[in-house]
Scaffold this motif. Structure first.
Motif, PDB file in Angstrom:
ATOM      1  N   TYR A  28       0.118   2.136  -0.815  1.00 35.86           N
ATOM      2  CA  TYR A  28      -1.004   1.655  -2.380  1.00 35.86           C
ATOM      3  C   TYR A  28      -1.018  -0.493  -0.974  1.00 35.86           C
ATOM      4  O   TYR A  28       0.166  -0.992  -1.238  1.00 35.86           O
ATOM      5  CB  TYR A  28      -0.015   0.993  -3.019  1.00 35.86           C
ATOM      6  N   GLN A  29      -1.586  -0.470  -2.240  1.00 34.95           N
ATOM      7  CA  GLN A  29      -2.150  -2.154  -1.306  1.00 34.95           C
ATOM      8  C   GLN A  29      -1.255  -3.427  -1.524  1.00 34.95           C
ATOM      9  O   GLN A  29      -0.614  -3.993  -0.972  1.00 34.95           O
ATOM     10  CB  GLN A  29      -3.520  -2.416  -2.067  1.00 34.95           C
ATOM     11  N   THR A  30      -0.520  -2.984  -2.526  1.00 35.20           N
ATOM     12  CA  THR A  30       0.286  -3.720  -3.241  1.00 35.20           C
ATOM     13  C   THR A  30       1.732  -3.483  -2.199  1.00 35.20           C
ATOM     14  O   THR A  30       2.355  -4.970  -2.301  1.00 35.20           O
ATOM     15  CB  THR A  30       1.012  -3.703  -4.701  1.00 35.20           C
ATOM     16  N   ASP A  33       1.125  -5.392   0.882  1.00 34.31           N
ATOM     17  CA  ASP A  33       1.244  -6.484   1.051  1.00 34.31           C
ATOM     18  C   ASP A  33       2.345  -7.312   1.108  1.00 34.31           C
ATOM     19  O   ASP A  33       2.995  -8.355   1.425  1.00 34.31           O
ATOM     20  CB  ASP A  33       0.485  -7.118  -0.839  1.00 34.31           C
ATOM     21  N   LEU A  34       3.765  -6.006   0.656  1.00 39.45           N
ATOM     22  CA  LEU A  34       5.292  -6.739   0.438  1.00 39.45           C
ATOM     23  C   LEU A  34       5.643  -6.749   1.587  1.00 39.45           C
ATOM     24  O   LEU A  34       6.762  -7.484   2.087  1.00 39.45           O
ATOM     25  CB  LEU A  34       5.926  -5.776  -0.766  1.00 39.45           C
ATOM     26  N   VAL A  35       4.922  -5.729   2.669  1.00 37.97           N
ATOM     27  CA  VAL A  35       5.450  -5.234   4.349  1.00 37.97           C
ATOM     28  C   VAL A  35       4.783  -5.772   4.613  1.00 37.97           C
ATOM     29  O   VAL A  35       5.791  -6.216   6.222  1.00 37.97           O
ATOM     30  CB  VAL A  35       5.876  -3.769   3.968  1.00 37.97           C
ATOM     31  N   ALA A  46      -5.345   0.655   3.266  1.00 38.93           N
ATOM     32  CA  ALA A  46      -4.464   0.593   2.340  1.00 38.93           C
ATOM     33  C   ALA A  46      -5.146   1.359   1.108  1.00 38.93           C
ATOM     34  O   ALA A  46      -6.487   1.344   1.661  1.00 38.93           O
ATOM     35  CB  ALA A  46      -4.226  -0.808   1.918  1.00 38.93           C
ATOM     36  N   THR A  47      -4.776   2.030   0.101  1.00 33.69           N
ATOM     37  CA  THR A  47      -5.544   2.641  -1.252  1.00 33.69           C
ATOM     38  C   THR A  47      -5.514   1.403  -2.287  1.00 33.69           C
ATOM     39  O   THR A  47      -4.457   1.583  -2.697  1.00 33.69           O
ATOM     40  CB  THR A  47      -5.616   3.552  -0.893  1.00 33.69           C
ATOM     41  N   GLY A  48      -6.147   1.593  -3.381  1.00 29.94           N
ATOM     42  CA  GLY A  48      -5.506   2.013  -4.394  1.00 29.94           C
ATOM     43  C   GLY A  48      -4.921   2.699  -5.359  1.00 29.94           C
ATOM     44  O   GLY A  48      -4.435   3.625  -5.482  1.00 29.94           O
ATOM     45  N   ALA A  70       3.596   4.928   9.811  1.00 29.06           N
ATOM     46  CA  ALA A  70       4.596   4.653   8.743  1.00 29.06           C
ATOM     47  C   ALA A  70       3.957   4.673   7.119  1.00 29.06           C
ATOM     48  O   ALA A  70       2.957   3.984   7.104  1.00 29.06           O
ATOM     49  CB  ALA A  70       5.437   3.241   8.683  1.00 29.06           C
ATOM     50  N   LEU A  71       4.078   5.908   6.258  1.00 37.21           N
ATOM     51  CA  LEU A  71       3.539   5.385   5.304  1.00 37.21           C
ATOM     52  C   LEU A  71       4.471   5.101   4.305  1.00 37.21           C
ATOM     53  O   LEU A  71       5.339   5.627   3.979  1.00 37.21           O
ATOM     54  CB  LEU A  71       3.666   7.394   4.100  1.00 37.21           C
TER      55      LEU A  71
END
Length: 166
Positions: A28-30, A33-35, A46-48, A70-71
């Motif tokens: 998930y895009q968010t 961004d964190l990793v 990335a998906t929504g 890596a999921l």
């Protein structure tokens, strides 16, 4: 791999290593961004929101093609995370999966990397540890029908579980 509750200090070393070892990181895009601080040359897919099944299938397709994937899942992938969904999809597709050191004849290697569950991190942050009996019920209807959730929330109390607002 499990992201934990979103703070860099709570991303366990094995999850950091999985990100470094991956050729493709799906999430998930968010969460991507964190990793991102742990990513170097990895391809990012990335998906929504509400695309959990699509993300799992993308990860499975890449893994079946021989890529190391890596999921990314928030919290702990095994607690309302992506591990259950990806394992269910593997079973439905009759894919034989197991850990890298299993030595078995597998279609693909799959390692579920745990993380710090948000419910534990939140309880610690608030100074209200989860003690005695407690129940965790997800209120997300992304993969569970709302009627099932409503039914589950009505059954938590009669069994003698402690109810405490944090």
């Amino acid at each position: 791999m499990s992201l934990g509750p979103g703070f860099a200090d709570y991303l366990i070393p094995r999850a950091q290593a999985a990100l470094a070892e991956a050729q493709v990181v799906v999430g998930y895009q968010t969460y991507i961004d964190l990793v991102r601080p742990w990513l170097t040359t990895q391809e990012v897919v990335a998906t929504g929101m509400k695309a959990e099944v699509k993300r799992c299938q993308l990860a499975l397709d890449r893994a079946c093609a021989g890529q190391k994937v890596a999921l990314v899942s928030s919290g702990d992938a095994g607690i309302y995370g992506m591990a259950g969904l990806v394992l269910s999809m593997c079973a439905a597709q009759r894919l034989k999966v197991g850990p890298p050191d299993s030595g078995a004849d597998l279609d693909l290697y799959l390692e579920v990397i745990p993380g710090v569950p948000a419910l534990a991190a939140g309880a610690a942050l608030l100074g209200a540890p989860l003690m005695h009996d407690f129940v965790a019920i997800s209120l997300s209807d992304l993969l569970t029908p709302w009627e099932t959730i409503k039914k589950a929330t009505g059954t938590g109390g009669p069994g003698g579980f402690c109810h405490r607002a944090l």
